[in-house]
Design a protein around this motif. Structure first.
Motif, PDB file in Angstrom:
ATOM      1  N   ASN A 154       0.828  -1.209   0.000  1.00  0.00           N
ATOM      2  CA  ASN A 154       0.000   0.000   0.000  1.00  0.00           C
ATOM      3  C   ASN A 154       0.862   1.259   0.000  1.00  0.00           C
ATOM      4  OD1 ASN A 154      -2.588  -1.109  -0.094  1.00  0.00           O
ATOM      5  ND2 ASN A 154      -2.694  -1.374   2.125  1.00  0.00           N
ATOM      6  N   THR A 155       1.946   1.229   0.768  1.00  0.00           N
ATOM      7  CA  THR A 155       2.829   2.398   0.846  1.00  0.00           C
ATOM      8  C   THR A 155       3.482   2.677  -0.503  1.00  0.00           C
ATOM      9  OG1 THR A 155       3.301   1.958   3.184  1.00  0.00           O
ATOM     10  CG2 THR A 155       4.841   3.369   2.004  1.00  0.00           C
ATOM     11  N   SER A 158       0.958   4.071  -2.946  1.00  0.00           N
ATOM     12  CA  SER A 158       0.619   5.471  -2.667  1.00  0.00           C
ATOM     13  C   SER A 158       1.648   6.423  -3.277  1.00  0.00           C
ATOM     14  CB  SER A 158       0.526   5.686  -1.152  1.00  0.00           C
ATOM     15  OG  SER A 158       0.238   7.026  -0.856  1.00  0.00           O
TER      16      SER A 158
END
Length: 206
Positions: A154-155, A158
């Protein structure tokens, strides 16, 4: 004195046998194709281009042409980053230690520059679908590995989204934990390779 017929037949057979033995021994001494002599080369096979067996049967067609999938893998000397190219996809694999601290999903100082380079390649390929998958080694619980790998994926997603700033690009983000190892988890070197985030997308340009 007359030789009995049976004795005469035996003497004749013995003479023939001796003669054959001598002939065979002489042939063996003069045979040029013995084990120490290379056999002569066979004449080339001639192919008749008009042979009907070389032609397709009436009504038959050739199969559709197929492009073989060629894979190219490039890994930097440190082993921290690997790029894999096929005819269909481009995949970048970044080791977790390059991106994150131990057991963390917070990016390190050099991580954003590496992710920005991947974003440049996504633009170059005009990709509109990007997959970001996280993986861990087999240490710790399976549940913790799945959660950590998902947070790390997810990081990375992003940051990619911010760099690309393109609403036309869709992302598929998953955390697989210890599934799908690429190296042996019984050694630290192997576990280090397995702790990674992979970013892949279709190849649409040369």
């Amino acid at each position: 004195m007359t030789t009995p017929p049976r004795l005469a037949l035996a003497l004749t057979s013995a003479a023939v046998l001796v003669g054959a033995t001598l002939t065979s021994a002489h042939a063996a001494d003069t045979d040029p194709s013995g084990p120490d002599t290379a056999p002569s080369a066979a004449a080339p096979v001639k192919i008749d281009s008009r042979d009907p067996d070389l032609k397709l049967p009436e009504g038959a067609t050739l199969a559709a042409a197929k492009v073989l999938d060629i894979k190219s893998v490039v890994e930097d000397q440190s082993g921290d980053e690997r790029r894999e190219d096929t005819n269909a996809d481009v995949t970048f694999a970044l080791q977790a230690e390059v991106l994150f601290g131990k057991d963390s999903a917070k990016l390190g100082a050099d991580a954003k520059a590496r992710i920005a380079a991947i974003a440049d390649e996504i633009r170059k390929q005009h990709a509109t679908q990007v997959r970001v998958f996280g993986f861990t080694d087999d240490l710790g619980s399976s549940g913790h590995g799945v959660l950590l790998s998902r947070r790390r994926a997810n990081t990375v997603q992003s940051v990619l989204d911010q760099d690309l700033n393109d609403p036309g690009i869709t992302f598929e983000v998953r955390g697989y934990g210890e599934q799908y190892p690429i190296a042996d988890n019984s050694t630290e070197e192997g576990r280090r390779k397995n702790r990674r985030v992979e970013v892949s997308f279709p190849r649409t340009a040369d």
